[in-house]
Design a protein around this motif. Structure first.
Motif, PDB file in Angstrom:
ATOM      1  N   PHE A 143       1.268   2.842  -1.506  1.00 10.69           N
ATOM      2  CA  PHE A 143      -0.174   2.946  -1.699  1.00 10.69           C
ATOM      3  C   PHE A 143      -0.922   2.078  -0.699  1.00 10.69           C
ATOM      4  O   PHE A 143      -1.961   2.479  -0.160  1.00 10.69           O
ATOM      5  CB  PHE A 143      -0.552   2.555  -3.130  1.00 10.69           C
ATOM      6  CG  PHE A 143      -2.029   2.616  -3.390  1.00 10.69           C
ATOM      7  CD1 PHE A 143      -2.688   3.839  -3.465  1.00 10.69           C
ATOM      8  CD2 PHE A 143      -2.774   1.452  -3.540  1.00 10.69           C
ATOM      9  CE1 PHE A 143      -4.055   3.897  -3.686  1.00 10.69           C
ATOM     10  CE2 PHE A 143      -4.136   1.505  -3.765  1.00 10.69           C
ATOM     11  CZ  PHE A 143      -4.785   2.730  -3.844  1.00 10.69           C
ATOM     12  N   VAL A 144      -0.412   0.886  -0.426  1.00  8.61           N
ATOM     13  CA  VAL A 144      -1.038   0.014   0.570  1.00  8.61           C
ATOM     14  C   VAL A 144      -1.031   0.703   1.933  1.00  8.61           C
ATOM     15  O   VAL A 144      -2.036   0.691   2.661  1.00  8.61           O
ATOM     16  CB  VAL A 144      -0.320  -1.349   0.631  1.00  8.61           C
ATOM     17  CG1 VAL A 144      -0.804  -2.164   1.833  1.00  8.61           C
ATOM     18  CG2 VAL A 144      -0.543  -2.127  -0.665  1.00  8.61           C
ATOM     19  N   LYS A 148      -4.321   1.833   4.228  1.00 11.74           N
ATOM     20  CA  LYS A 148      -4.519   1.434   5.622  1.00 11.74           C
ATOM     21  C   LYS A 148      -4.695   2.650   6.527  1.00 11.74           C
ATOM     22  O   LYS A 148      -5.415   2.578   7.536  1.00 11.74           O
ATOM     23  CB  LYS A 148      -3.335   0.581   6.082  1.00 11.74           C
ATOM     24  CG  LYS A 148      -3.314  -0.802   5.418  1.00 11.74           C
ATOM     25  CD  LYS A 148      -2.127  -1.636   5.863  1.00 11.74           C
ATOM     26  CE  LYS A 148      -2.160  -3.026   5.239  1.00 11.74           C
ATOM     27  NZ  LYS A 148      -1.010  -3.868   5.633  1.00 11.74           N
ATOM     28  N   ALA A 149      -4.067   3.758   6.144  1.00 10.36           N
ATOM     29  CA  ALA A 149      -4.205   4.990   6.931  1.00 10.36           C
ATOM     30  C   ALA A 149      -5.470   5.769   6.580  1.00 10.36           C
ATOM     31  O   ALA A 149      -5.927   6.598   7.372  1.00 10.36           O
ATOM     32  CB  ALA A 149      -2.980   5.876   6.718  1.00 10.36           C
ATOM     33  N   ASN A 150      -6.034   5.494   5.374  1.00 13.31           N
ATOM     34  CA  ASN A 150      -7.205   6.246   4.908  1.00 13.31           C
ATOM     35  C   ASN A 150      -8.274   5.283   4.374  1.00 13.31           C
ATOM     36  O   ASN A 150      -8.637   5.337   3.187  1.00 13.31           O
ATOM     37  CB  ASN A 150      -6.792   7.213   3.794  1.00 13.31           C
ATOM     38  CG  ASN A 150      -5.758   8.222   4.233  1.00 13.31           C
ATOM     39  OD1 ASN A 150      -6.085   9.268   4.784  1.00 13.31           O
ATOM     40  ND2 ASN A 150      -4.485   7.897   3.992  1.00 13.31           N
ATOM     41  N   ALA A 175      -3.763 -10.215  -0.701  1.00 13.68           N
ATOM     42  CA  ALA A 175      -2.304 -10.161  -0.605  1.00 13.68           C
ATOM     43  C   ALA A 175      -1.807  -9.004   0.243  1.00 13.68           C
ATOM     44  O   ALA A 175      -0.777  -9.112   0.920  1.00 13.68           O
ATOM     45  CB  ALA A 175      -1.701 -10.061  -2.012  1.00 13.68           C
ATOM     46  N   SER A 176      -2.545  -7.877   0.223  1.00 20.21           N
ATOM     47  CA  SER A 176      -2.074  -6.678   0.918  1.00 20.21           C
ATOM     48  C   SER A 176      -2.569  -6.571   2.352  1.00 20.21           C
ATOM     49  O   SER A 176      -1.943  -5.923   3.192  1.00 20.21           O
ATOM     50  CB  SER A 176      -2.525  -5.429   0.149  1.00 20.21           C
ATOM     51  OG  SER A 176      -3.948  -5.297   0.198  1.00 20.21           O
ATOM     52  N   GLY A 177      -3.719  -7.190   2.626  1.00 21.26           N
ATOM     53  CA  GLY A 177      -4.314  -7.063   3.951  1.00 21.26           C
ATOM     54  C   GLY A 177      -4.994  -5.735   4.186  1.00 21.26           C
ATOM     55  O   GLY A 177      -5.431  -5.443   5.308  1.00 21.26           O
ATOM     56  N   ALA A 201      -9.732   5.669  -5.950  1.00 23.58           N
ATOM     57  CA  ALA A 201      -8.288   5.800  -5.751  1.00 23.58           C
ATOM     58  C   ALA A 201      -7.470   4.946  -6.712  1.00 23.58           C
ATOM     59  O   ALA A 201      -6.339   5.295  -7.055  1.00 23.58           O
ATOM     60  CB  ALA A 201      -7.932   5.424  -4.315  1.00 23.58           C
ATOM     61  N   LEU A 202      -8.049   3.825  -7.152  1.00 23.34           N
ATOM     62  CA  LEU A 202      -7.281   2.865  -7.930  1.00 23.34           C
ATOM     63  C   LEU A 202      -8.205   2.110  -8.868  1.00 23.34           C
ATOM     64  O   LEU A 202      -9.382   1.888  -8.570  1.00 23.34           O
ATOM     65  CB  LEU A 202      -6.600   1.847  -6.996  1.00 23.34           C
ATOM     66  CG  LEU A 202      -5.652   0.834  -7.647  1.00 23.34           C
ATOM     67  CD1 LEU A 202      -4.302   1.497  -7.952  1.00 23.34           C
ATOM     68  CD2 LEU A 202      -5.444  -0.380  -6.742  1.00 23.34           C
TER      69      LEU A 202
END
Length: 324
Positions: A143-144, A148-150, A175-177, A201-202
């Protein structure tokens, strides 16, 4: 005065000093006890107050009254508790906002450490990373990568400024950047329709609020926010397990008394509440509501409050959240 006589005198003095504390512990309580809940009826801390309050009434021989004082992001009821008489007849139960509001409001009428005597850490309510199921991700790392791609679709719902859901999302961002847009809603019931429709999305929601949607397959549970897996969704891995090392964002809390409440009273309340939390019917009811029972000493709860304050101070600073 001879040394032996002096030692005897000091010993007598010390024993006499204990008499008032022992008398308080033996006499307490002699009238009804009030539990202030700084939130509306129906939530986690209200449920705990009522379930535990019933047991305290039976074991302590006095009525226990639950007094809901919602408002101002839980600050209203918490201030009432802080300014109550420190005699053991007014106590309160707090949730996660107790350890974050210090950083979100400039002129609180209370301090999370100085204004209270911790009684016992009662509960932890895990949060669940609930994703719109049409997104092609099965794990949190996937999901991360998708976010990052979207980035234009990386919308994360929260329950408003300063909520446990917002703080968890900000910690997730750190934490995920990943870049993400936080979208505030007025609670879970308002946020769920947009998540179910894919407009967000979340949503990192409390397990009690989202687990029915998870079990129905309407959302995909990617992770839980606590260090350990939860009793309610034992097959869902933690964020920490999936690479977000040290990630621990939950809403937790416990019972407090106003600062200056006699130690003997705190000790009695701690023992009685711990005993109530161990009862099978109490555990069954709270766990069914997605509440994970804790317990322990006042000192352990004080240490948790201190560590949580340090943790959330870093998140608020990194996210540049400004106090009102």
């Amino acid at each position: 005065m001879p040394r032996i006589t002096l030692i005897k005198a000091l010993a007598v003095s010390a024993s006499l000093a204990l008499v008032p504390a022992l008398a308080i512990a033996q006499a307490y309580p002699t009238r009804p006890i009030k539990i202030i809940v700084p939130a509306p009826p129906g939530g986690a801390i209200d449920t705990i107050a009522r379930v535990v309050g019933d047991k305290l009434a039976a074991s302590m021989g006095q009525p226990v009254i639950v007094d809901n004082r919602p408002g101002a992001s839980n600050n209203l009821g918490t201030e009432v508790l802080a300014k109550s008489a420190p005699d053991g007849y007014t106590i309160g139960i707090v949730g996660g906002s107790h350890n974050t509001n210090k950083f979100l409001f400039k002129n609180l009428g209370w301090d999370p450490e100085k204004s209270f005597e911790p009684i016992v850490y009662t509960h932890e309510v895990p949060l669940v990373f609930a994703m719109y199921p049409q997104i092609p991700a099965r794990t949190l790392p996937e999901f991360v990568a998708w976010m990052k791609a979207n980035p234009e679709q990386a919308k994360v719902a929260t329950s408003g400024r300063g909520s446990a859901q917002e703080m968890a999302a900000e910690m997730f961002r750190m934490a995920s950047g990943a870049q993400m847009l936080l979208v505030p809603y007025k609670g879970s019931s308002a946020a769920h329709p947009d998540l179910l429709a894919g407009r967000t999305a979340l949503y990192i929601d409390t397990i009690s609020a989202i687990q029915s949607q998870v079990k129905a397959g309407n959302v995909r549970a990617l992770a839980v926010s606590t260090r350990k897996r939860t009793l309610s969704l034992p097959d869902v891995p933690t964020a920490d397990e999936q690479g977000l090392k040290g990630y621990d964002a939950n809403t937790n809390g416990g019972f407090l008394a106003p600062a200056g409440t006699p130690p003997a009273v705190i000790t009695r309340l701690n023992a009685e509440i711990n005993a109530a939390l161990r009862l099978p019917d109490v555990r069954a009811r709270l766990e069914a509501a997605g509440i994970e029972i804790q317990g322990g000493t006042p000192q352990e709860y004080a240490a948790l409050i201190k560590s949580d304050l340090a943790k959330w101070a870093k998140v608020v600073k990194a996210a540049n959240i400004q106090a009102d």
